[in-house]
Design an enzyme around this catalytic site. Structure first.
Site, PDB file in Angstrom:
ATOM      1  N   ASN A   8     -41.446  17.673   5.880  1.00 47.30           N
ATOM      2  CA  ASN A   8     -40.607  18.590   6.661  1.00 47.30           C
ATOM      3  C   ASN A   8     -41.523  19.604   7.328  1.00 47.30           C
ATOM      4  O   ASN A   8     -42.032  20.512   6.673  1.00 47.30           O
ATOM      5  CB  ASN A   8     -39.594  19.278   5.731  1.00 47.30           C
ATOM      6  CG  ASN A   8     -38.730  20.268   6.488  1.00 47.30           C
ATOM      7  OD1 ASN A   8     -38.747  20.314   7.722  1.00 47.30           O
ATOM      8  ND2 ASN A   8     -37.970  21.077   5.760  1.00 47.30           N
ATOM      9  N   HIS A  92     -30.600  22.458   4.087  1.00 47.16           N
ATOM     10  CA  HIS A  92     -31.898  22.970   3.625  1.00 47.16           C
ATOM     11  C   HIS A  92     -31.767  24.450   3.260  1.00 47.16           C
ATOM     12  O   HIS A  92     -30.999  25.184   3.877  1.00 47.16           O
ATOM     13  CB  HIS A  92     -32.958  22.785   4.725  1.00 47.16           C
ATOM     14  CG  HIS A  92     -34.327  23.069   4.201  1.00 47.16           C
ATOM     15  ND1 HIS A  92     -34.818  24.340   4.107  1.00 47.16           N
ATOM     16  CD2 HIS A  92     -35.272  22.245   3.685  1.00 47.16           C
ATOM     17  CE1 HIS A  92     -36.039  24.288   3.560  1.00 47.16           C
ATOM     18  NE2 HIS A  92     -36.330  23.024   3.303  1.00 47.16           N
ATOM     19  N   GLU A 164     -34.123  21.309  -4.250  1.00 47.26           N
ATOM     20  CA  GLU A 164     -35.188  22.245  -3.884  1.00 47.26           C
ATOM     21  C   GLU A 164     -34.816  23.629  -4.411  1.00 47.26           C
ATOM     22  O   GLU A 164     -34.072  24.365  -3.735  1.00 47.26           O
ATOM     23  CB  GLU A 164     -35.353  22.318  -2.366  1.00 47.26           C
ATOM     24  CG  GLU A 164     -35.797  21.032  -1.717  1.00 47.26           C
ATOM     25  CD  GLU A 164     -36.490  21.283  -0.381  1.00 47.26           C
ATOM     26  OE1 GLU A 164     -37.632  20.856  -0.234  1.00 47.26           O
ATOM     27  OE2 GLU A 164     -35.888  21.910   0.503  1.00 47.26           O
ATOM     28  N   SER A 213     -43.095  23.325  -3.311  1.00 48.90           N
ATOM     29  CA  SER A 213     -44.516  23.438  -3.668  1.00 48.90           C
ATOM     30  C   SER A 213     -45.112  22.127  -4.187  1.00 48.90           C
ATOM     31  O   SER A 213     -45.994  22.148  -5.046  1.00 48.90           O
ATOM     32  CB  SER A 213     -44.750  24.576  -4.665  1.00 48.90           C
ATOM     33  OG  SER A 213     -44.306  25.803  -4.110  1.00 48.90           O
TER      34      SER A 213
HETATM   35  P1  13P Z   1     -42.894  23.675   0.382  1.00 49.19           P
HETATM   36  O1  13P Z   1     -43.370  22.264   0.065  1.00 49.19           O
HETATM   37  O2  13P Z   1     -43.756  24.384   1.363  1.00 49.19           O
HETATM   38  O3  13P Z   1     -42.601  24.450  -0.861  1.00 49.19           O
HETATM   39  O4  13P Z   1     -41.486  23.489   1.135  1.00 49.19           O
HETATM   40  C1  13P Z   1     -40.486  22.785   0.503  1.00 49.19           C
HETATM   41  C2  13P Z   1     -39.441  22.560   1.498  1.00 49.19           C
HETATM   42  O5  13P Z   1     -38.720  23.465   1.853  1.00 49.19           O
HETATM   43  C3  13P Z   1     -39.340  21.204   2.074  1.00 49.19           C
HETATM   44  O6  13P Z   1     -38.164  21.050   2.765  1.00 49.19           O
END
Ligand code: 13P
Length: 253
Positions: A8, A92, A164, A213
């Protein structure tokens, strides 16, 4: 089903950078046992779809409007993006918490994306405050339920879920830590049980990805957690080599 790993790219990269980096990922990624998607900035959707044509990689929409067309200045619909896309993210955490997308709006977007022929990745996750007061599971359950209530029973076959936790999303800050493997295991097991209860046998058509992360250093340990069928990667997907290292950590059987 194959595991699914999506880059993403959020609001990063020029068109030249996007095309260059998508081509590099396509060159390096082994997509025989993994479904791999790239979600570029919407303005480069058509360019990236062209770059990925014939490579086996999927072009993913980050977000779009819930209506197919109409007087919505500045907005773009899933129908308009569908010719250049295979899948769509909805819900998201940045859409929910920066732009105020409610569970109801996310459900409308999931319907709109599926009607446009796109497989949907429904993103869910609790904030740190919600987790601290013990509401993590109920928040995630409500986020999933509102979409399952809205989509047709047979449309669950066109759905995946990405867990997430908002507090583990790096937003480009490398010091943010992912959720612990115990926390990931507990929520993925909860999501899997809820899906089984709600959709019956078809639940195994729905993959549950982890996001927050994910990096080359922790990907193998995260992919080893039970009930994790892929990842949604932000910051560490911006560098093609780092994203491909994450793909290489996916168990292939
Ligand atoms: P990070 O991998 O930067 O934590 O972002 C996660 C994310 O929001 C993917 O959609």
């Amino acid at each position: 089903m194959n595991p699914l790993v999506i880059a993403n790219w959020k609001m990063h990269k020029s068109v030249e950078e996007s095309v260059r980096d998508a081509a590099r990922i396509a060159e390096l990624a082994d997509v025989r046992h993994i479904d791999v998607g790239i979600a570029p900035s919407i303005v480069w959707q058509k360019a990236i779809h062209g770059t990925l044509h014939g490579t086996g990689l999927l072009t993913v929409v980050q977000d779009a409007h819930s209506e197919p067309s109409g007087a919505y200045t500045g907005a773009v619909s899933f129908d308009q993006l569908a010719p250049f896309s295979d899948m769509a993210l909805v819900g998201h955490s940045e859409r929910r918490h920066v732009f105020g997308d409610s569970d109801e709006l996310v459900a409308l977007k999931a319907q709109a994306a599926q009607r446009a022929g796109l497989r949907v990745v429904l993103c869910v996750g609790e904030t740190r405050e919600e987790r601290e007061v013990g509401d993590g599971e109920s928040v995630v359950r409500a986020q999933i339920a509102s979409v399952l209530d809205a989509v047709d029973a047979n449309a669950v076959e066109m759905l995946d879920v990405a867990y997430e936790p908002v507090w583990a999303i790096s937003g480009g800050d490398a010091s943010v830590e992912p959720a612990t493997t115990d926390a990931i295991a507990a929520m993925h097991s909860f999501i899997r049980s809820f899906l089984r209860e709600r959709v019956g046998e078809s639940h195994d058509r729905i993959r549950v990805l982890y996001g927050g992360s994910v990096k080359p250093e922790n990907a193998m340990e995260i992919f080893a957690v039970s009930d994790v069928q892929g990842a949604l990667v932000g910051g560490a997907s911006l560098d093609p080599e780092s994203f491909v290292q994450i793909l290489e950590a996916v168990p292939t059987c």
